[in-house]
Design an enzyme around this catalytic site. Structure first.
Site, mmCIF file in Angstrom:
data_model
loop_
_atom_site.group_PDB
_atom_site.id
_atom_site.type_symbol
_atom_site.label_atom_id
_atom_site.label_comp_id
_atom_site.label_asym_id
_atom_site.label_seq_id
_atom_site.Cartn_x
_atom_site.Cartn_y
_atom_site.Cartn_z
ATOM 1 N N SER A 1 0.820 -1.214 0.000
ATOM 2 C CA SER A 1 0.000 0.000 0.000
ATOM 3 C C SER A 1 0.845 1.251 0.000
ATOM 4 C CB SER A 1 -0.980 0.010 1.185
ATOM 5 O OG SER A 1 -0.347 -0.411 2.345
ATOM 6 N N HIS B 1 -3.602 -3.669 -5.516
ATOM 7 C CA HIS B 1 -3.838 -3.171 -4.158
ATOM 8 C C HIS B 1 -5.284 -3.363 -3.745
ATOM 9 C CE1 HIS B 1 -3.832 0.382 -1.136
ATOM 10 N NE2 HIS B 1 -3.469 -0.724 -0.540
ATOM 11 N N GLU C 1 -6.867 -1.331 -6.757
ATOM 12 C CA GLU C 1 -6.050 -0.407 -7.551
ATOM 13 C C GLU C 1 -5.030 -1.232 -8.333
ATOM 14 O OE1 GLU C 1 -6.054 3.701 -4.895
ATOM 15 O OE2 GLU C 1 -4.656 2.136 -4.325
ATOM 16 N N ASN D 1 -5.100 6.310 -0.917
ATOM 17 C CA ASN D 1 -4.355 6.758 0.255
ATOM 18 C C ASN D 1 -3.779 8.155 0.086
ATOM 19 O OD1 ASN D 1 -4.856 4.717 2.042
ATOM 20 N ND2 ASN D 1 -3.133 3.467 1.387
HETATM 21 P P1 NAI Z 1 0.057 -9.314 8.161
HETATM 22 O O1 NAI Z 1 1.114 -8.939 9.117
HETATM 23 O O2 NAI Z 1 -1.317 -9.632 8.656
HETATM 24 O O3 NAI Z 1 0.542 -10.591 7.316
HETATM 25 C C1 NAI Z 1 1.801 -10.689 6.706
HETATM 26 C C2 NAI Z 1 2.155 -12.158 6.563
HETATM 27 O O4 NAI Z 1 3.332 -12.254 5.771
HETATM 28 C C3 NAI Z 1 2.458 -12.841 7.899
HETATM 29 O O5 NAI Z 1 1.678 -14.012 8.012
HETATM 30 C C4 NAI Z 1 3.945 -13.187 7.798
HETATM 31 O O6 NAI Z 1 4.273 -14.425 8.439
HETATM 32 C C5 NAI Z 1 4.148 -13.283 6.298
HETATM 33 N N1 NAI Z 1 5.519 -13.066 5.900
HETATM 34 C C6 NAI Z 1 6.374 -12.125 6.357
HETATM 35 N N2 NAI Z 1 7.564 -12.252 5.725
HETATM 36 C C7 NAI Z 1 7.435 -13.260 4.840
HETATM 37 C C8 NAI Z 1 8.303 -13.848 3.890
HETATM 38 N N3 NAI Z 1 9.562 -13.424 3.758
HETATM 39 N N4 NAI Z 1 7.841 -14.845 3.138
HETATM 40 C C9 NAI Z 1 6.580 -15.299 3.280
HETATM 41 N N5 NAI Z 1 5.718 -14.800 4.182
HETATM 42 C C10 NAI Z 1 6.147 -13.783 4.947
HETATM 43 O O7 NAI Z 1 0.014 -8.150 7.077
HETATM 44 P P2 NAI Z 1 -1.217 -7.632 6.187
HETATM 45 O O8 NAI Z 1 -1.979 -6.632 6.944
HETATM 46 O O9 NAI Z 1 -1.929 -8.796 5.629
HETATM 47 O O10 NAI Z 1 -0.452 -6.827 5.024
HETATM 48 C C11 NAI Z 1 0.259 -7.500 4.020
HETATM 49 C C12 NAI Z 1 0.579 -6.531 2.908
HETATM 50 O O11 NAI Z 1 -0.612 -5.937 2.418
HETATM 51 C C13 NAI Z 1 1.496 -5.374 3.288
HETATM 52 O O12 NAI Z 1 2.300 -5.073 2.180
HETATM 53 C C14 NAI Z 1 0.513 -4.265 3.572
HETATM 54 O O13 NAI Z 1 1.090 -2.992 3.406
HETATM 55 C C15 NAI Z 1 -0.527 -4.525 2.496
HETATM 56 N N6 NAI Z 1 -1.872 -4.000 2.769
HETATM 57 C C16 NAI Z 1 -2.421 -4.073 4.014
HETATM 58 C C17 NAI Z 1 -3.700 -3.598 4.236
HETATM 59 C C18 NAI Z 1 -4.319 -3.668 5.572
HETATM 60 O O14 NAI Z 1 -5.312 -2.968 5.815
HETATM 61 N N7 NAI Z 1 -3.828 -4.499 6.490
HETATM 62 C C19 NAI Z 1 -4.498 -2.985 3.143
HETATM 63 C C20 NAI Z 1 -3.855 -3.054 1.852
HETATM 64 C C21 NAI Z 1 -2.581 -3.502 1.706
#
Ligand code: NAI
Length: 510
Positions: free
Chosen positions: A123, A144, A156, A194
């Site tokens: 994001s 996105h 997006e 955003n």
């Molecule tokens: P989260 O923290 O809930 O999940 C991330 C997951 O990635 C975790 O399960 C972790 O174990 C895994 N992970 C970390 N490093 C890794 C690797 N090297 N290889 C494989 N798995 C790995 O995060 P979330 O909230 O799901 O966000 C994920 C992405 O989406 C980020 O880039 C965030 O900026 C983006 N995003 C988040 C939103 C939100 O509202 N939470 C909205 C839109 C985008």
């Protein structure tokens, strides 16, 4: 432009909130999906959360048992990155860190077919910069989703500097086939939503800092007059101040400290205090069973006027005349500069000047009370008004009584330039115009993004057309003069539209 086929395998990396949601979107569309996470426990949790989500849908009668089982049968646990090798599209939703994302994506790229698409759900990171770390940057794009991905329609589709048009086209068509509302944009800080949404929070925070009104009043005005689903403060509390503040900081830093995005010390105080909003029980509001929050400071009941005068064209506030008549108030129409006269007091829609400054600039017109913009004056439940320091006694009470006679709750705010809704909408439209001007997204996609991504009641550019670009440009010019700040400078595109009177939606208007 063709979408991926349901027979194409989708790979998702990252089994957190976003990854698990995106998996459901692809499963719902009929794909086989492999989900991988570096942490086996996180992978198990992600798969369990998907199973739970389907269980809940079945319990609610939204899907039947066979559908639930079919979807789960198409989900494969990818213990190793190599399990994604046959995917036509890999969507990455791991930690928001470019080094880690680039490393994982480079590893998966080496396994994939050359024509496979690699998408990042980032994001805030540059899609161009992520792509540049890979061997086939033209196959890389941003995809996105918004949280929760199975529910929120917007996606997006972000093209980096070298993303192939065919890749963006395929992702667009695929998101559409998945029942989403895709919009295209270029890889720039904050993409569309955003970035364009920043003033919604930023102006509310400024108004609070200036003590124009309190949190409950500003939220009530944004909801009841602006037609926004939630007020800015309750929305920030819901998003979490750590997250919302971090997004503002990242957009501000990425845009080289442009004053339009200046973060708020008020919000930083909350972050520093650990008052992150709903999730910690405290933010701008208090949460929990014993929480006590101040009531909205609605004005006490005042007498309704028997008659008013409409002097000239009220512009976007013109429906007030018919609403007054419907409320049994006699309305006389005369020529004039576009104001209401209530019990002899001149009353006008905010034009970005404070009431005190406006009265001082034109004592002859004598506008002593201002009212705020409403999305729809007929449907608005609340109207904000503000009074000049020079206002004669009785002016505030008379105007309060008028709006109350129309069935509105009245909130009196301090004399802040641009008031609440007018200022917020002017800044949202200005930001949206910048996005269009800079070729980041089209007029239609910018509006679609704000309506579907953050539930705005109307796209900022469609709203600008309703109000009139010239009116909004004047509001911004007056705000800029009031504060002497770069923050309120007009987008060159809005300024041009103001000069010619051409609406943003020219095609439809002709
Ligand atoms: P989260 O923290 O809930 O999940 C991330 C997951 O990635 C975790 O399960 C972790 O174990 C895994 N992970 C970390 N490093 C890794 C690797 N090297 N290889 C494989 N798995 C790995 O995060 P979330 O909230 O799901 O966000 C994920 C992405 O989406 C980020 O880039 C965030 O900026 C983006 N995003 C988040 C939103 C939100 O509202 N939470 C909205 C839109 C985008």
């Amino acid at each position: 432009m063709s979408a991926l086929q349901a027979t194409d395998l989708i790979g998702v990396i990252g089994a957190g909130a976003m990854g698990s949601g995106i998996v459901q979107v692809a499963l719902n569309a009929g794909h086989h999906v492999v989900l991988h996470d570096a942490a086996p426990a996180a992978l198990d949790r992600g798969i369990a959360s998907i199973a739970d989500a389907y269980q809940r849908l079945q319990a609610k009668g939204k899907i039947d048992e066979a559908t639930r089982l079919d979807r789960l049968a198409r989900l494969q646990r990818g213990a190793h990155l190599a399990d994604l090798a046959k995917a036509a599209l890999v969507i990455e939703a791991i930690v928001e860190n470019i080094d880690i994302k680039a490393k994982v994506l480079a590893e998966v790229e080496a396994l994939l077919a050359p024509n496979a698409i690699i998408a990042s759900n980032t994001s805030s990171l540059s899609v161009t910069a992520i792509a540049a770390r890979l061997r086939r940057p033209q196959q890389v794009a941003g995809l996105h989703f918004f949280n929760p991905a199975p529910v929120l329609p917007l996606v997006e589709i972000v093209s980096g500097k070298v993303t192939a048009q065919a890749v963006a086209d395929t992702l667009f068509a695929t998101a559409l086939a998945w029942g989403k509302v895709p919009v295209r944009c270029a890889s720039t800080p904050g993409f569309i939503v955003n970035r364009v949404a920043r003033p919604f929070y930023g102006e509310a925070l400024r108004l609070l800092t200036e003590r124009a009104a309190d949190v409950t009043a500003i939220d009530a005005i944004l909801r009841g007059s602006g037609g926004f689903r939630m007020g800015a403060f309750e929305l920030m509390d819901l998003i979490g101040h750590d997250v919302n503040y971090a997004v503002t900081r990242s957009v501000y830093d990425a845009l080289y400290s442009d004053a339009r995005y200046t973060p708020s010390l008020q919000q930083k105080e909350l972050v520093d205090a650990g008052w992150l909003g709903k999730k910690t029980g405290s933010g701008f509001y208090q949460y929990g069973a014993d929480a006590v929050n101040p009531a909205v400071p609605f004005a006490a009941l005042e007498a309704a006027p028997a008659a008013i005068v409409v002097e000239g064209d009220l512009g976007v506030a013109a429906p007030l005349a018919a609403l007054a008549q419907a409320a049994g108030i006699a309305v006389n129409f005369v020529a004039g500069p576009g104001l209401l006269r209530i019990a002899g007091h001149a009353v006008a829609l905010s034009d970005g000047r404070g009431a005190t400054a406006r009265f001082a600039a034109d004592a002859e017109a004598g506008v002593s009370v201002l009212f705020d913009l409403a999305l729809d004056y007929a449907k608005a439940t609340t109207i904000a008004i503000a009074c000049a320091d020079q206002a004669p006694a009785g002016a505030l009470a008379a105007v309060t009584g008028f709006f109350q006679a129309l069935g509105k709750q009245v909130i009196v705010i301090d004399d802040a330039p641009g008031m609440v809704v007018m200022r917020t909408v002017a800044m949202l439209a200005n930001e949206a115009a910048e996005v269009v001007q800079q070729g980041i997204a089209s007029v239609q996609d910018t509006d679609l993004a704000m309506v579907n991504g953050v539930n705005y009641p109307r796209g900022p550019l469609a709203w600008a057309d309703t109000i009139g670009p010239a009116v909004l440009q004047r509001v911004l010019a007056n705000l800029a003069a009031s504060y002497g700040e770069e923050r309120y400078r007009s987008s060159p595109l809005l300024a041009r539209r103001a000069l010619t009177g051409q609406p943003f939606y020219r095609e439809q208007a002709l």
